[in-house]
Design a protein around this motif. Sequence first.
Motif, short mmCIF file in Angstrom:
data_model
loop_
_atom_site.label_atom_id
_atom_site.label_comp_id
_atom_site.label_asym_id
_atom_site.label_seq_id
_atom_site.Cartn_x
_atom_site.Cartn_y
_atom_site.Cartn_z
N GLU A 78 0.83 -1.21 0.00
CA GLU A 78 0.00 0.00 0.00
C GLU A 78 0.87 1.26 0.00
OE1 GLU A 78 -3.55 2.11 2.68
OE2 GLU A 78 -2.62 0.22 3.33
N ARG A 79 1.91 1.23 0.78
CA ARG A 79 2.82 2.37 0.83
C ARG A 79 3.50 2.58 -0.53
NH1 ARG A 79 5.42 5.31 4.75
NH2 ARG A 79 7.51 6.08 4.28
N ALA A 80 3.96 1.45 -1.13
CA ALA A 80 4.62 1.55 -2.44
C ALA A 80 3.65 2.07 -3.49
CB ALA A 80 5.18 0.19 -2.83
N ASP A 81 2.41 1.57 -3.48
CA ASP A 81 1.43 2.03 -4.46
C ASP A 81 1.12 3.52 -4.28
OD1 ASP A 81 1.29 -0.49 -5.54
OD2 ASP A 81 -0.46 -1.10 -4.34
N THR A 82 1.02 3.97 -3.04
CA THR A 82 0.72 5.38 -2.77
C THR A 82 1.84 6.28 -3.29
OG1 THR A 82 -0.55 4.79 -0.80
CG2 THR A 82 0.22 7.05 -0.98
N LEU A 83 3.10 5.90 -3.03
CA LEU A 83 4.22 6.72 -3.50
C LEU A 83 4.33 6.68 -5.02
CD1 LEU A 83 6.94 5.88 -0.81
CD2 LEU A 83 5.60 7.99 -1.05
N ALA A 84 4.10 5.51 -5.61
CA ALA A 84 4.17 5.42 -7.07
C ALA A 84 3.10 6.27 -7.73
CB ALA A 84 4.04 3.97 -7.51
N VAL A 119 10.79 1.14 -2.34
CA VAL A 119 10.17 1.51 -1.06
C VAL A 119 10.46 0.41 -0.04
CG1 VAL A 119 8.03 2.07 0.13
CG2 VAL A 119 8.35 2.78 -2.25
N GLY A 120 10.99 0.80 1.10
CA GLY A 120 11.27 -0.16 2.16
C GLY A 120 10.46 0.12 3.42
N LEU A 121 10.25 -0.95 4.20
CA LEU A 121 9.50 -0.82 5.47
C LEU A 121 10.24 -1.63 6.53
CD1 LEU A 121 6.89 0.53 6.51
CD2 LEU A 121 5.73 -1.67 6.18
N PRO A 122 10.63 -1.01 7.65
CA PRO A 122 11.37 -1.74 8.70
C PRO A 122 10.54 -2.89 9.29
CG PRO A 122 11.53 0.63 9.02
CD PRO A 122 10.47 0.43 7.98
N GLU A 123 11.21 -4.01 9.55
CA GLU A 123 10.55 -5.18 10.11
C GLU A 123 10.76 -5.31 11.63
OE1 GLU A 123 10.26 -8.61 6.69
OE2 GLU A 123 12.11 -8.52 7.88
#
Length: 420
Positions: A35-41, A116-120
């Motif tokens: 979702e984050r990647a789609d929003t930024l794209a 786009v990265g997201l910390p785990e």
Amino acid sequence: MYSALALLLIMLVSAGVVGLLLSRMDQQFNARLNERADTLAEAFTGTGQGLGKTASGPTAYTMLIDKGGQVLAASPILREFDGSPYPFGDRSRVTIQETTVRAAKRQVGDFGTLWVGLPEDDLIAARESALSALLVALVFTPLLLLPVGWWVGRRSLSGLEHAATLADRIDPTRSLDTLPLPAREDEVHRLLSALNRLLVRIEAGQAREKQLLGQIVHELGAPLTVLRASLARASERSEDPEVVRAALVADELTFTTQDLMQLARGQLEIRLAWHYIPARTLRDRLDRLVPGTVFTGQWNVGILCDPDRLTQALRNLLANARRAAGPDGSVTLDLADTPESLTFTVRDSGPGLPAGLGERIFEPFVSGSGSSGLGLSVSRQIAVMHGGTLKGATHPQGGAQFVLCIPNAALSDEDDALTS
């Protein structure tokens, strides 16, 4: 066993639940990343109104990569890669400044590729917490489950244990009383009810067997008595050995019918007729019944007993001894007198008791010498009725030895004078 199976089931269910929980958490994390990647794209490929806004912030993990693989722009935490070749290749999980980051890529038109990265960190912490909770549960669950299972099992089976205790107390030689039933109608109640019905059927069958056996003995008694008397008179008038042998066989059959009658009546149905008799009287009767017996010991005393029953018991022992010793063997009956007891010891020169029978030699119809197997059982029953005991063994010097002991009730001189 139940606790072990329950523990295994809990382990499987717990592992399944934890696995499902971790899988759902992973799916939610991937959904959040995508979702984050789609929003930024969308912000990059749109009108440009939100360009750069969602990628701002010191903890944002975003990079814009051109078609040649160079990083055109990066968020502040990734500033070290700005203007450098893209360093992560096709990896979807990378480590940045000791932080595990899961990444996704999106094409953003002519700009190139958006990374786009997201910390785990939160996901890893949640996974470790879930595994730790599972491990703690697997350690403490057996410690709680086993004593609880033992207590519940003992409580649940207490009725069955009580029923087993009552069943062990049943004496088949006495009246078969039914077992008390619990108030609650459960499996134990059903089991005890079934046992009670079985006991009733067994007692009814025993009563029919005793009645039939008594009738048979009664029908045999009268003709045997006539035959025995006739043969006795014939043996007195004739020296024919066949007649003497037939008279002895008639005596044997008479005593066998008495043993059968004793077995049919049972110990509780017999009443002893107590008499105080000289031991010499008992010796004379036994000498006539089992000729060839050697009598030793103290036969000048008095005996308080049922003369017929005690004669029957000792005659059975002497007859077995004579049968084991053979016509050329020796049979002795010794009487020992003490203030507490009178001890009759029957010993023969035969081969001794059969090996392996032990106390079973006193059970009805168990014989090691080819006899009916009733004599020893009846003799022990008579000894017990007199308050005594009967034991048997093989003598160390060979031959069988049976010891019948009854309480001594010797009269004092004053009582002896009164009875005389």
